[in-house]
Design an enzyme around this catalytic site. Structure first.
Site, PDB file in Angstrom:
ATOM      1  N   ASP A  96       0.795  -1.226   0.000  1.00  0.00           N
ATOM      2  CA  ASP A  96       0.000   0.000   0.000  1.00  0.00           C
ATOM      3  C   ASP A  96       0.826   1.274   0.000  1.00  0.00           C
ATOM      4  O   ASP A  96       0.330   2.339  -0.340  1.00  0.00           O
ATOM      5  CB  ASP A  96      -0.833   0.055   1.294  1.00  0.00           C
ATOM      6  CG  ASP A  96      -2.095  -0.767   1.202  1.00  0.00           C
ATOM      7  OD1 ASP A  96      -2.586  -0.972   0.087  1.00  0.00           O
ATOM      8  OD2 ASP A  96      -2.585  -1.187   2.268  1.00  0.00           O
TER       9      ASP A  96
HETATM   10  C1  GLC Z   1      -1.984  -4.063   5.252  1.00  0.00           C
HETATM   11  C2  GLC Z   1      -3.192  -3.985   4.349  1.00  0.00           C
HETATM   12  C3  GLC Z   1      -3.003  -4.852   3.137  1.00  0.00           C
HETATM   13  C4  GLC Z   1      -1.697  -4.512   2.460  1.00  0.00           C
HETATM   14  C5  GLC Z   1      -0.545  -4.628   3.439  1.00  0.00           C
HETATM   15  C6  GLC Z   1       0.775  -4.217   2.828  1.00  0.00           C
HETATM   16  O1  GLC Z   1      -1.900  -5.320   5.813  1.00  0.00           O
HETATM   17  O2  GLC Z   1      -4.352  -4.385   5.036  1.00  0.00           O
HETATM   18  O3  GLC Z   1      -4.063  -4.674   2.249  1.00  0.00           O
HETATM   19  O4  GLC Z   1      -1.518  -5.381   1.365  1.00  0.00           O
HETATM   20  O5  GLC Z   1      -0.799  -3.797   4.536  1.00  0.00           O
HETATM   21  O6  GLC Z   1       0.823  -2.877   2.501  1.00  0.00           O
END
Ligand code: GLC
Length: 804
Positions: free
Chosen positions: A495
């Site tokens: 993210d």
């Molecule tokens: C968090 C989010 C997930 C994402 C991960 C890595 O766990 O919920 O959707 O893929 O972070 O950024």
């Protein structure tokens, strides 16, 4: 090093024996329909249907651990000249205890404590499919003298709009209302509601014993204009509470029960209920039922039966006790929790505002529960499909109560991409996993709307599940950048890497490859040769693009920025190598054998630590708007070079795919929380569930875990261990058996329910290999190859597997 508890395997409980754990350790009760979390000192956060818009109890995790949170109970002993008041939950009175045990069980928490010669034994749970939390107390006088004792359970309510509770201190308190409902024989029900919900949703708190008085106003309970404290509420110094029905303010529910004189060895039972119904009248019959201790016992037995059934889908016996604990109890339990709560109610994911259920998160969570709860998995899949856009991409998250979806953090960047490059592709994996487990091909024909609505809020278009899958694939096929690789959008699985519009993602390319493989297998299974051919050609095109452009010499790149420069390359100062850039080309089958091996060896050497594999290295060291969120963390934290556990099972899967069972298992062990039980002062979180992140070795607090419970690690660790290490994988045509285990193992056994039948699988490894099935027999008859077909669902079948 201190340990705060132990695993009681026989009762499938973790027993906390020291309440002063480094952070609160929790358990979940009920489901998203009604339930929430209970911490190990009895605090609770409960909601119905949605923590954001229908929260019942106020629980502020940021307050110190010693503070009151949500619910507690006070006991009051009459002494010659005053009262001695204490909580058997330790918090909030913090008295000296002679014994404190919190048994973290399957859907219940059972606390046993001893203070001042009084043993309290309380079981906290939500009956199956029910809208109340029950606390079933038994108080025993352990001393040699009779004691006179009162019991005062207390709940603190929140406004149902949980965020408003904190952003508005005028409207919220003006709307908060409490009333008493007097029943026969002194039984009382305290009701509470926000004024606008008076006629539709009423919280209630009640008990099975006569209450001589009550309080619903926090200020009166604490006393002295709230200079009285939860540790020492002044109202408890008077014989009775004030019987005040709050018409505004901070509402609580407190019931004072005189338990009378309790003789040495004598036990009293008090049962409380906290629930929500349309009205107290609607609630009355069931309230009456659960005032009967036998009904409570039955409900508790039914809960145990549910878990027996749930877990019986897959039970293992391997030479590794920690793995057995995880696979038989705690990992499937955690998957059940993530299926319910996605990423929006824990001590770290606070359930405010619009986050709700994450599209990619839930698509992955579903894969961890399909074998145990296929109907629920299917419902969730349909819910996700209904927030897919007509162009095939998906909204990032949704509120399951309102079914309003939104584009997640991408909304924060004006004019940037409003989609995540990967979201929509995960649903293809989830659907195929569902079909492989159940064989329910009719699901492909089910019609589900796309998200876009017309002016009267009707969906503008609908399509079959298969159509949704095809559009998901097509979106990525057509949304590619300068290298012909998929566009990143706002971000992909990671993210926090938010590059400029036009950036491309190798991760999305690999996920697309894996989704295409699944589509090809599905098309072959359904006999759709045209579809299989088309997707096979897409697959070859992407495989060539990846291999022609993204090999960096010793590993694969992770991104191309909008200007065509790489990220995840030896030329970068920070973020030279990313783990998902290496595991996923192996999972997708894109990496040729030599590159696959080299990429995974680079992971081992550059990203491996004793506490798990880091997401990337080196960590960025300062804010860089051209890289985005990842640069907000110090090096070693979270996505910036932290050990982001979710990505570890993918390396396990990749190593198992290459046949390296020793390394796959080494990685599995490194992150197994059970193995952290004697390292808690470093790890800090619950040793019975996976946390989302552990600080990496660039951080001074290397090994510190945070964000326990709600993480995709649960689903993927479960899949990696059961389908890749133990190698028992559901497929369209049966159970595929291909273990990849440590050479030292003599074998293992698994009981697996699949399509109604029970497969008792015994794997023997006399020659101590990692992988290689040489023979399989089913019910004593030789089986051709290592695919055990779908068998007669009424029987137990013996499957003998020989490795060599
Ligand atoms: C968090 C989010 C997930 C994402 C991960 C890595 O766990 O919920 O959707 O893929 O972070 O950024």
């Amino acid at each position: 090093m201190a340990s705060y508890g132990y695993f009681d395997d026989q009762h499938r409980e973790y027993v906390i024996t020291d309440p002063k754990t480094p952070v609160k350790w929790i358990n979940y009760v009920g489901t998203l329909a009604f339930g929430g979390l209970v911490d190990h000192t009895g605090g609770a956060l409960i909601c119905k249907g949605d923590p954001a818009l229908n929260r019942i109890v106020k629980y502020i995790p940021q307050l110190p651990s010693s503070e009151f949170k949500g619910e507690t109970l006070y006991l009051r002993l009459a002494t010659s000249d005053r009262y001695r008041v204490f909580s058997p939950y330790f918090v909030p009175t913090l008295d000296h205890y002679d014994r404190y045990e919190c048994h973290v069980g399957l859907g219940y928490t059972h606390i046993v404590s001893e203070f001042y010669g009084i043993r309290t034994d309380v079981t906290i749970f939500v009956p199956l499919d029910d809208n109340r939390v029950i606390r079933d107390y038994k108080f025993t006088n352990l001393g040699s003298q009779p004691v006179e004792m009162d019991a005062i359970p207390v709940v603190e309510y929140t406004h149902p709009d949980a965020l408003k509770q904190f952003t508005n201190a005028d409207w919220v308190p003006q709307t908060m209302q409490s009333r008493v409902h007097n029943g026969r024989n002194g039984l009382k029900i305290l009701t509470q509601y926000a004024f606008l919900r008076r006629d539709i949703a009423v919280n209630y708190f009640t008990s099975n014993l006569p209450a001589s008085s009550f309080e619903t106003d926090r200020a009166r309970f604490l006393g002295d204009h709230e200079y009285g404290t939860w540790a020492n509420p002044q109202a408890l110094m008077a014989t009775e509470l004030s019987n005040y029905e709050a018409h505004r303010g901070d509402n609580i529910a407190a019931l004072l029960h005189h338990l009378g004189v309790i003789q040495p060895g004598e036990t009293r039972r008090l049962i409380t209920q906290l629930g929500q119904e349309a009205s107290v009248e609607v609630a009355l019959p069931s309230i009456g039922r659960y005032r009967d201790g036998r009904e409570v016992d039955t409900a508790f037995a039914n809960l145990a039966r549910f878990w027996d059934g749930y877990l019986s889908t897959l039970q293992v016996d391997t030479p590794d006790a920690n793995m057995n604990r995880m696979l038989n109890v705690y990992n499937p339990r955690q998957c059940h929790v993530t299926q319910n709560w996605s990423r929006y109610l824990s001590l770290y994911q606070l359930g405010f505002g619009a986050r709700g259920i994450g599209f990619r998160d839930t698509a992955q969570d579903v894969m961890g529960v399909i074998a145990h709860a296929p109907a629920e998995a299917r419902t969730l899949i349909e819910m996700l499909l209904s927030v897919q856009r007509r162009n095939g991409s998906a909204f990032h998250q949704l509120n399951p109560l309102t079914m309003i979806a939104n584009a997640g953090d991408s909304r924060e960047v004006e004019g940037g991409p409003d989609y995540y490059g990967d979201d929509h592709l995960w649903i293809v994996l989830a659907i195929v996993a569902y079909l492989e487990e159940t064989g329910d091909l009719a699901f492909l024909e089910k019609v589900v709307p796309y998200y876009e609505k017309d002016r009267s809020e009707h969906p503008m278009e609908a399509g079959t599940v298969l159509d949704h899958m095809r559009r998901a694939i097509d979106f990525t096929t057509t949304n590619v950048g300068a290298h012909g690789l998929p566009l990143l959008g706002f971000a992909d699985w990671n993210d926090t890497v938010n590059l400029r519009a036009g950036a491309e993602s190798l991760f999305v390319a690999h996920l697309y490859g894996k989704a295409l493989l699944e589509m090809i297998h599905l098309a072959q299974h359904t006999g759709d040769a045209a579809m299989a051919d088309r997707y096979a050609s897409y697959y070859e095109v992407m495989r060539a693009r990846v291999n022609d452009q993204a090999w960096d010499g010793e590993w694969y790149l992770r991104y191309f920025d909008a200007d065509g420069s790489p990220l995840g390359s030896k030329v970068n100062k920070y973020g030279q190598i990313y783990v998902n850039g290496q595991s996923w080309p192996v999972i997708a089958g894109f990496a040729p054998p030599d590159r696959a091996r080299q990429a995974l060896d680079s992971v081992k050497h550059k990203l491996g630590t004793r506490n798990g594999i880091k997401l990337s290295m080196p960590g960025f060291d300062g804010w860089d708007p051209s890289r985005g969120g990842i640069t907000t963390y110090p090096p070693g934290a979270k996505e910036n070079g932290g050990i982001f556990l979710h990505a570890n099972p993918w390396v396990i899967i990749a190593e198992a795919t290459l046949g390296n069972g020793d390394r796959a298992f080494e990685y599995y062990n490194q992150i197994n929380p059970v193995a952290k039980n004697d390292q808690i002062d470093d790890f800090e979180c619950e040793p019975y569930v996976y946390p989302q992140n552990v600080l990496g070795d660039e951080h001074p607090q290397f090994g510190l875990a945070r964000n326990s419970w709600l993480t995709g690690t649960a689903s993927w660790a479960y899949q990696a261990a059961t389908q890749y290490i133990l190698g028992i994988a559901p497929t369209h045509n049966g159970l595929h058996i291909d273990p990849c285990i440590p050479c030292s193992w003599d074998g293992f056994s698994v009981v697996r329910r699949f399509r109604g039948a029970v497969y008792q699988i015994e794997v023997n490894n006399p020659n101590h290999v990692s992988r290689g099935v040489t023979s399989v027999t089913v019910d004593g008859q030789p089986n051709e190859g290592n695919l055990v077909p779908v068998l007669d669902g009424t029987k137990v079948h013996e499957v003998e597997v020989l490795l060599g």
